[in-house]
Design a protein around this motif. Sequence first.
Motif, PDB file in Angstrom:
ATOM      1  N   VAL A   1       0.880  -1.167   0.000  1.00 11.59           N
ATOM      2  CA  VAL A   1       0.000   0.000   0.000  1.00 11.59           C
ATOM      3  C   VAL A   1       0.917   1.215   0.000  1.00 11.59           C
ATOM      4  O   VAL A   1       1.741   1.391   0.905  1.00 11.59           O
ATOM      5  CB  VAL A   1      -0.918   0.012   1.232  1.00 11.59           C
ATOM      6  N   ILE A   2       0.794   2.044  -1.045  1.00  9.47           N
ATOM      7  CA  ILE A   2       1.733   3.153  -1.215  1.00  9.47           C
ATOM      8  C   ILE A   2       0.989   4.447  -1.518  1.00  9.47           C
ATOM      9  O   ILE A   2      -0.156   4.430  -1.993  1.00  9.47           O
ATOM     10  CB  ILE A   2       2.732   2.879  -2.358  1.00  9.47           C
ATOM     11  N   ASP A   3       1.660   5.554  -1.200  1.00  8.50           N
ATOM     12  CA  ASP A   3       1.263   6.862  -1.726  1.00  8.50           C
ATOM     13  C   ASP A   3       2.201   7.152  -2.886  1.00  8.50           C
ATOM     14  O   ASP A   3       3.424   7.240  -2.701  1.00  8.50           O
ATOM     15  CB  ASP A   3       1.393   7.950  -0.662  1.00  8.50           C
TER      16      ASP A   3
ATOM     17  N   LYS B   1       3.269   9.692  -5.875  1.00 16.86           N
ATOM     18  CA  LYS B   1       3.143  11.067  -6.340  1.00 16.86           C
ATOM     19  C   LYS B   1       4.129  11.309  -7.471  1.00 16.86           C
ATOM     20  O   LYS B   1       5.308  10.951  -7.370  1.00 16.86           O
ATOM     21  CB  LYS B   1       3.419  12.055  -5.203  1.00 16.86           C
ATOM     22  N   GLY B   2       3.612  11.878  -8.584  1.00 19.56           N
ATOM     23  CA  GLY B   2       4.454  12.199  -9.732  1.00 19.56           C
ATOM     24  C   GLY B   2       4.499  13.695  -9.959  1.00 19.56           C
ATOM     25  O   GLY B   2       3.457  14.370  -9.907  1.00 19.56           O
ATOM     26  N   TYR B   3       5.701  14.215 -10.170  1.00 20.89           N
ATOM     27  CA  TYR B   3       5.876  15.660 -10.336  1.00 20.89           C
ATOM     28  C   TYR B   3       6.580  15.974 -11.651  1.00 20.89           C
ATOM     29  O   TYR B   3       7.452  15.230 -12.101  1.00 20.89           O
ATOM     30  CB  TYR B   3       6.729  16.231  -9.196  1.00 20.89           C
ATOM     31  N   ARG B   4       6.173  17.105 -12.237  1.00 22.51           N
ATOM     32  CA  ARG B   4       6.938  17.730 -13.306  1.00 22.51           C
ATOM     33  C   ARG B   4       7.296  19.120 -12.799  1.00 22.51           C
ATOM     34  O   ARG B   4       6.443  20.001 -12.702  1.00 22.51           O
ATOM     35  CB  ARG B   4       6.137  17.817 -14.607  1.00 22.51           C
ATOM     36  N   GLY B   5       8.562  19.273 -12.416  1.00 23.70           N
ATOM     37  CA  GLY B   5       8.962  20.478 -11.697  1.00 23.70           C
ATOM     38  C   GLY B   5       8.362  20.428 -10.309  1.00 23.70           C
ATOM     39  O   GLY B   5       8.506  19.438  -9.572  1.00 23.70           O
ATOM     40  N   GLU B   6       7.646  21.470  -9.937  1.00 26.44           N
ATOM     41  CA  GLU B   6       6.990  21.510  -8.625  1.00 26.44           C
ATOM     42  C   GLU B   6       5.522  21.111  -8.699  1.00 26.44           C
ATOM     43  O   GLU B   6       4.835  21.061  -7.685  1.00 26.44           O
ATOM     44  CB  GLU B   6       7.099  22.942  -8.049  1.00 26.44           C
ATOM     45  N   GLU B   7       5.040  20.835  -9.884  1.00 22.19           N
ATOM     46  CA  GLU B   7       3.614  20.593 -10.082  1.00 22.19           C
ATOM     47  C   GLU B   7       3.288  19.101 -10.004  1.00 22.19           C
ATOM     48  O   GLU B   7       3.928  18.279 -10.663  1.00 22.19           O
ATOM     49  CB  GLU B   7       3.183  21.148 -11.442  1.00 22.19           C
ATOM     50  N   LEU B   8       2.285  18.766  -9.186  1.00 23.36           N
ATOM     51  CA  LEU B   8       1.810  17.386  -9.072  1.00 23.36           C
ATOM     52  C   LEU B   8       1.039  17.020 -10.335  1.00 23.36           C
ATOM     53  O   LEU B   8       0.159  17.761 -10.770  1.00 23.36           O
ATOM     54  CB  LEU B   8       0.907  17.246  -7.842  1.00 23.36           C
ATOM     55  N   VAL B   9       1.382  15.885 -10.928  1.00 17.93           N
ATOM     56  CA  VAL B   9       0.759  15.465 -12.196  1.00 17.93           C
ATOM     57  C   VAL B   9      -0.396  14.515 -11.903  1.00 17.93           C
ATOM     58  O   VAL B   9      -0.201  13.422 -11.346  1.00 17.93           O
ATOM     59  CB  VAL B   9       1.791  14.773 -13.113  1.00 17.93           C
ATOM     60  N   GLU B  10      -1.598  14.950 -12.275  1.00 23.22           N
ATOM     61  CA  GLU B  10      -2.762  14.074 -12.118  1.00 23.22           C
ATOM     62  C   GLU B  10      -2.698  12.954 -13.158  1.00 23.22           C
ATOM     63  O   GLU B  10      -2.187  13.122 -14.250  1.00 23.22           O
ATOM     64  CB  GLU B  10      -4.053  14.875 -12.293  1.00 23.22           C
ATOM     65  N   GLY B  11      -3.252  11.815 -12.794  1.00 23.45           N
ATOM     66  CA  GLY B  11      -3.232  10.673 -13.697  1.00 23.45           C
ATOM     67  C   GLY B  11      -2.048   9.760 -13.467  1.00 23.45           C
ATOM     68  O   GLY B  11      -2.056   8.610 -13.884  1.00 23.45           O
ATOM     69  N   VAL B  12      -0.989  10.279 -12.789  1.00 27.45           N
ATOM     70  CA  VAL B  12       0.160   9.434 -12.465  1.00 27.45           C
ATOM     71  C   VAL B  12       0.384   9.384 -10.966  1.00 27.45           C
ATOM     72  O   VAL B  12       1.370   8.814 -10.498  1.00 27.45           O
ATOM     73  CB  VAL B  12       1.446   9.917 -13.176  1.00 27.45           C
ATOM     74  N   SER B  13      -0.532  10.001 -10.198  1.00 28.04           N
ATOM     75  CA  SER B  13      -0.417  10.043  -8.736  1.00 28.04           C
ATOM     76  C   SER B  13      -1.639   9.371  -8.122  1.00 28.04           C
ATOM     77  O   SER B  13      -2.740   9.444  -8.670  1.00 28.04           O
ATOM     78  CB  SER B  13      -0.315  11.486  -8.252  1.00 28.04           C
ATOM     79  N   ALA B  14      -1.442   8.707  -6.970  1.00 31.70           N
ATOM     80  CA  ALA B  14      -2.561   8.032  -6.300  1.00 31.70           C
ATOM     81  C   ALA B  14      -2.221   7.790  -4.834  1.00 31.70           C
ATOM     82  O   ALA B  14      -1.158   7.231  -4.528  1.00 31.70           O
ATOM     83  CB  ALA B  14      -2.875   6.720  -6.990  1.00 31.70           C
ATOM     84  N   PRO B  15      -3.093   8.189  -3.908  1.00 32.09           N
ATOM     85  CA  PRO B  15      -2.885   7.869  -2.494  1.00 32.09           C
ATOM     86  C   PRO B  15      -3.433   6.483  -2.177  1.00 32.09           C
ATOM     87  O   PRO B  15      -4.375   6.008  -2.830  1.00 32.09           O
ATOM     88  CB  PRO B  15      -3.691   8.956  -1.777  1.00 32.09           C
ATOM     89  N   ASP B  16      -2.831   5.816  -1.193  1.00 24.51           N
ATOM     90  CA  ASP B  16      -3.311   4.499  -0.731  1.00 24.51           C
ATOM     91  C   ASP B  16      -3.515   3.523  -1.889  1.00 24.51           C
ATOM     92  O   ASP B  16      -4.522   2.811  -1.971  1.00 24.51           O
ATOM     93  CB  ASP B  16      -4.617   4.646   0.058  1.00 24.51           C
ATOM     94  N   LEU B  17      -2.549   3.476  -2.778  1.00 22.94           N
ATOM     95  CA  LEU B  17      -2.616   2.585  -3.945  1.00 22.94           C
ATOM     96  C   LEU B  17      -2.150   1.186  -3.557  1.00 22.94           C
ATOM     97  O   LEU B  17      -1.060   1.019  -3.012  1.00 22.94           O
ATOM     98  CB  LEU B  17      -1.728   3.126  -5.073  1.00 22.94           C
ATOM     99  N   LEU B  18      -3.003   0.187  -3.815  1.00 23.55           N
ATOM    100  CA  LEU B  18      -2.620  -1.202  -3.567  1.00 23.55           C
ATOM    101  C   LEU B  18      -1.956  -1.719  -4.835  1.00 23.55           C
ATOM    102  O   LEU B  18      -2.600  -1.856  -5.881  1.00 23.55           O
ATOM    103  CB  LEU B  18      -3.856  -2.043  -3.221  1.00 23.55           C
ATOM    104  N   HIS B  19      -0.667  -2.034  -4.758  1.00 22.05           N
ATOM    105  CA  HIS B  19       0.105  -2.422  -5.938  1.00 22.05           C
ATOM    106  C   HIS B  19       0.711  -3.803  -5.738  1.00 22.05           C
ATOM    107  O   HIS B  19       1.336  -4.077  -4.703  1.00 22.05           O
ATOM    108  CB  HIS B  19       1.227  -1.399  -6.183  1.00 22.05           C
TER     109      HIS B  19
END
Length: 472
Positions: A173-175, A177-195
């Motif tokens: 279970v992971i958080d 987070k994907g960033y481009r510069g300082e900006e969080l990129v939606e679609g590549v980030s997910a909280p509480d992701l079961l992988h």
Amino acid sequence: MRSMNTSLTTTSERLEANKAKLRVEVPEASLKPALDAAYRRWSNEIRVPGFRKGKVPRQLIDQRVGPEAIREEALRDALPDLYVSALESEELEAIAPPEIEVVSFESGVPIVFEATVDLRPEVVLPEYSGITVEAPSSELRDEDLKDQLDRLRDRFAELETIGRAARKGDFVVIDLKGYRGEELVEGVSAPDLLHEIGSGQGPPKLDDEVEGSKPGDIMKFTDTVGEGTGEPAGSGATSDGPQETMEVSFTVLVKEVKAKKLPELDDEFAANVGEFETLDELKDDLRQRLGEYQRQVAEQQVRNLVLERFVEAAELKAPERLVDDEVKHRMEHVEQDLASAGMTLEQYAEQTGSTELEVRSEVREQAAQSVKAELLLEEVVRRADIKVDDEDLGREIAYLSAQTNTEPGELTKELASSGRLRGLVADIMRRKALDYVVEQVNVVGLEPQTETIDDSAEDDESHEQQQEQGEN
């Protein structure tokens, strides 16, 4: 050769073994029905003050459109039927659309056109008695039963939190987070992701990064992903072609590590899987179902082998025109499938260690074999007088309607209106022809069919395999 009927005169000349040139002479009067129809269309389409729709005189249509344009339109409309009549007069069977050249189309004299025609080759069927196929074993092994039980256990497994480092096959279970510069990129980030580690889901480097991790670990890495998806580059495509990619900086916080806890193989497990009182009942049911499935697989493999041997035994050269058409059709599907996966043909060839030329050559070889198989099976249909009755067609439409969730009546109308009903009948005929061939050749080691429990899923799968075989 020269033939005549009440409306046309034909001559034919063989250019090659499977190609001929037709010369057709048609009295000008034979064009009158098509000419009348052309004038009626234009009378309904053009607007002339003082005349109602459909009542415009021919003289005015000639002034607006031109009499020669009308005659040429009428000839285009009449040529297909005239060509078919010429084929019938010469007793020729074409296998592809002709190349037609109008030689003479002057007013007041007969119309003359020539058609270069690809003809159906003479098909000589190989001797059935000379073909022997050894059926693959359909015997159910203990390992097959064990594998099926293991898959059932895995399906009913529960996840439990563990204290050791994560391994391949574990879940984290992971958080993410994907960033481009300082900006969080939606679609590549997910909280509480079961992988699941090793699943290949998410960023390409994710599995390697989290393997060996423990709760509280933080990993940072940069990866290339499909734009807006978080999936590996090349795993998808846009409507305009291969998917765009982007570099993303990832931060991963591991919150929990979980492992699968497999249920014990006992009577309780059997009851959870289905309506079985004991584990032995579950095993007996699996043996019966797996045995029937493997028998169907073996039968399908026999059909494939018989068709392959049948084609190999035939002294038949696939007509180039049909092969070219089949190659075009197959390459269109290949390129569409590759585009859906975000790949080009060049990339696929490189990935498989070949070249574009080798890929195309392989497709051409497969196309030639497919054309030969189709011609042979069509000849079997003729020789064995194989028919498709209403029951055959009804069964096929019922199957397709169930697959597409469409009412059988609606599907029948759709197939008829789109012209695909004839193709469906031809597919059924070829499958019945292959059934006939399988019965005639020597098949060694195929176990006879036994009565088993009804299993519509298995029946559908067998039918689907036969459908694909009929198309190929």
